[in-house]
Design a protein around this motif. Structure first.
Motif, PDB file in Angstrom:
ATOM      1  N   GLY A 114       0.787  -1.216   0.000  1.00  0.00           N
ATOM      2  CA  GLY A 114       0.000   0.000   0.000  1.00  0.00           C
ATOM      3  C   GLY A 114       0.826   1.276   0.000  1.00  0.00           C
ATOM      4  O   GLY A 114       0.298   2.349   0.249  1.00  0.00           O
ATOM      5  N   ILE A 115       2.118   1.173  -0.297  1.00  0.00           N
ATOM      6  CA  ILE A 115       3.003   2.340  -0.310  1.00  0.00           C
ATOM      7  C   ILE A 115       3.401   2.626  -1.745  1.00  0.00           C
ATOM      8  O   ILE A 115       3.972   1.767  -2.412  1.00  0.00           O
ATOM      9  CB  ILE A 115       4.252   2.090   0.563  1.00  0.00           C
ATOM     10  CG1 ILE A 115       3.843   1.842   2.019  1.00  0.00           C
ATOM     11  CG2 ILE A 115       5.219   3.263   0.456  1.00  0.00           C
ATOM     12  CD1 ILE A 115       4.975   1.410   2.923  1.00  0.00           C
ATOM     13  N   GLU A 116       3.093   3.834  -2.204  1.00  0.00           N
ATOM     14  CA  GLU A 116       3.339   4.193  -3.598  1.00  0.00           C
ATOM     15  C   GLU A 116       4.181   5.465  -3.683  1.00  0.00           C
ATOM     16  O   GLU A 116       4.441   6.126  -2.673  1.00  0.00           O
ATOM     17  CB  GLU A 116       2.003   4.386  -4.315  1.00  0.00           C
ATOM     18  CG  GLU A 116       1.190   3.095  -4.345  1.00  0.00           C
ATOM     19  CD  GLU A 116      -0.191   3.276  -4.927  1.00  0.00           C
ATOM     20  OE1 GLU A 116      -0.840   4.309  -4.624  1.00  0.00           O
ATOM     21  OE2 GLU A 116      -0.611   2.398  -5.687  1.00  0.00           O
ATOM     22  N   ILE A 117       4.595   5.820  -4.894  1.00  0.00           N
ATOM     23  CA  ILE A 117       5.402   7.014  -5.119  1.00  0.00           C
ATOM     24  C   ILE A 117       4.658   8.239  -4.596  1.00  0.00           C
ATOM     25  O   ILE A 117       3.455   8.385  -4.803  1.00  0.00           O
ATOM     26  CB  ILE A 117       5.739   7.167  -6.623  1.00  0.00           C
ATOM     27  CG1 ILE A 117       6.680   6.037  -7.062  1.00  0.00           C
ATOM     28  CG2 ILE A 117       6.370   8.526  -6.917  1.00  0.00           C
ATOM     29  CD1 ILE A 117       6.937   5.975  -8.545  1.00  0.00           C
ATOM     30  N   ASP A 118       5.380   9.111  -3.922  1.00  0.00           N
ATOM     31  CA  ASP A 118       4.902  10.361  -3.316  1.00  0.00           C
ATOM     32  C   ASP A 118       4.089  10.166  -2.048  1.00  0.00           C
ATOM     33  O   ASP A 118       3.656  11.150  -1.440  1.00  0.00           O
ATOM     34  CB  ASP A 118       4.107  11.223  -4.309  1.00  0.00           C
ATOM     35  CG  ASP A 118       4.996  11.811  -5.388  1.00  0.00           C
ATOM     36  OD1 ASP A 118       6.215  11.967  -5.141  1.00  0.00           O
ATOM     37  OD2 ASP A 118       4.486  12.112  -6.478  1.00  0.00           O
ATOM     38  N   ASP A 119       3.869   8.931  -1.594  1.00  0.00           N
ATOM     39  CA  ASP A 119       3.254   8.738  -0.281  1.00  0.00           C
ATOM     40  C   ASP A 119       4.223   9.247   0.772  1.00  0.00           C
ATOM     41  O   ASP A 119       5.442   9.212   0.590  1.00  0.00           O
ATOM     42  CB  ASP A 119       2.953   7.260  -0.013  1.00  0.00           C
ATOM     43  CG  ASP A 119       1.746   6.755  -0.777  1.00  0.00           C
ATOM     44  OD1 ASP A 119       1.045   7.564  -1.412  1.00  0.00           O
ATOM     45  OD2 ASP A 119       1.505   5.536  -0.735  1.00  0.00           O
ATOM     46  N   GLU A 120       3.675   9.715   1.875  1.00  0.00           N
ATOM     47  CA  GLU A 120       4.501  10.190   2.975  1.00  0.00           C
ATOM     48  C   GLU A 120       4.412   9.188   4.119  1.00  0.00           C
ATOM     49  O   GLU A 120       3.324   8.765   4.499  1.00  0.00           O
ATOM     50  CB  GLU A 120       4.058  11.579   3.417  1.00  0.00           C
ATOM     51  CG  GLU A 120       4.308  12.616   2.327  1.00  0.00           C
ATOM     52  CD  GLU A 120       3.785  13.983   2.666  1.00  0.00           C
ATOM     53  OE1 GLU A 120       4.473  14.959   2.351  1.00  0.00           O
ATOM     54  OE2 GLU A 120       2.675  14.072   3.241  1.00  0.00           O
ATOM     55  N   LEU A 121       5.559   8.817   4.643  1.00  0.00           N
ATOM     56  CA  LEU A 121       5.635   7.849   5.727  1.00  0.00           C
ATOM     57  C   LEU A 121       6.015   8.560   7.018  1.00  0.00           C
ATOM     58  O   LEU A 121       6.917   9.394   7.023  1.00  0.00           O
ATOM     59  CB  LEU A 121       6.701   6.791   5.418  1.00  0.00           C
ATOM     60  CG  LEU A 121       6.629   6.111   4.055  1.00  0.00           C
ATOM     61  CD1 LEU A 121       7.805   5.146   3.894  1.00  0.00           C
ATOM     62  CD2 LEU A 121       5.308   5.397   3.864  1.00  0.00           C
TER      63      LEU A 121
END
Length: 192
Positions: A114-121
């Motif tokens: 569920g982690i994609e480009i431009d996601d913020e962690l």
């Protein structure tokens, strides 16, 4: 006569070789060797899945209404309009302010988690990483986002959550530093 050869199969097709889409182009014959050498250098394993790292500065205080009942995925109850208390997002997302960072993702290596480009962690550096935690790791001076796999006392490796990306098993002389543990993923469900 039917043809049984068509259709897509899981795992088939070309794999991402350069961590981004490619395009066919015509090049001058005299430049082919130069371009192949350039691409061979680019093909060497790169781990940098992180676009940016920002220290959290929770100076703002915003109280968001919090419903007193849990919401089902079906039709809400008319009685659920009642708001019992408010929630401060800083308290909800940040356990240790001095050790918390926001990391912006730059690859699809963790897409199936569920982690994609431009996601913020939201990353907490004060938490000790455990087996199967999603972590930010530093390998060869580059950051990567992967799932930490621990087998025994000395066998640690990083699992990609996308079959188009390789898992990372350390080679002789390579050192891995677990920089922080991912605690939350912030992503929009609605594009602007």
């Amino acid at each position: 006569m039917s043809n049984n050869r068509g259709g897509s199969r899981e795992g088939s097709g070309r794999k991402l070789k350069y961590n981004e889409p490619t395009k066919t182009v015509r090049v001058p014959v005299s430049k082919i060797i130069e371009i192949k050498n350039y691409l061979n250098e680019a093909e060497k394993q790169s781990f940098n899945d992180v676009a940016s790292i920002t220290l959290v500065d929770p100076t703002t205080l915003m109280h968001i209404p919090l419903a007193s009942e849990k919401v089902a995925a079906g039709f809400p109850s008319p009685a659920q309009d009642y708001v019992d208390k408010t929630l401060d997002m800083n308290e909800h997302l940040i356990k240790n302010e001095a050790a918390t960072f926001v990391v912006k993702v730059a690859s699809l290596s963790m897409r199936d988690a569920g982690i994609e480009i431009d996601d913020e962690l939201i990353v907490d550096r004060s938490i000790e990483a455990k087996h199967e935690d999603i972590v930010i790791a530093l390998i060869d001076d580059e950051f990567t986002v992967k799932r930490l796999m621990i087998e025994g006392d000395h066998n640690h490796w990083l699992k990609a959550e996308n079959p188009e990306y390789s898992d990372i098993h350390l080679k002789d002389g390579q050192e891995m530093v677990i920089w922080g543990v991912v605690t939350f993923v912030i992503k929009p469900f609605r594009k602007r």
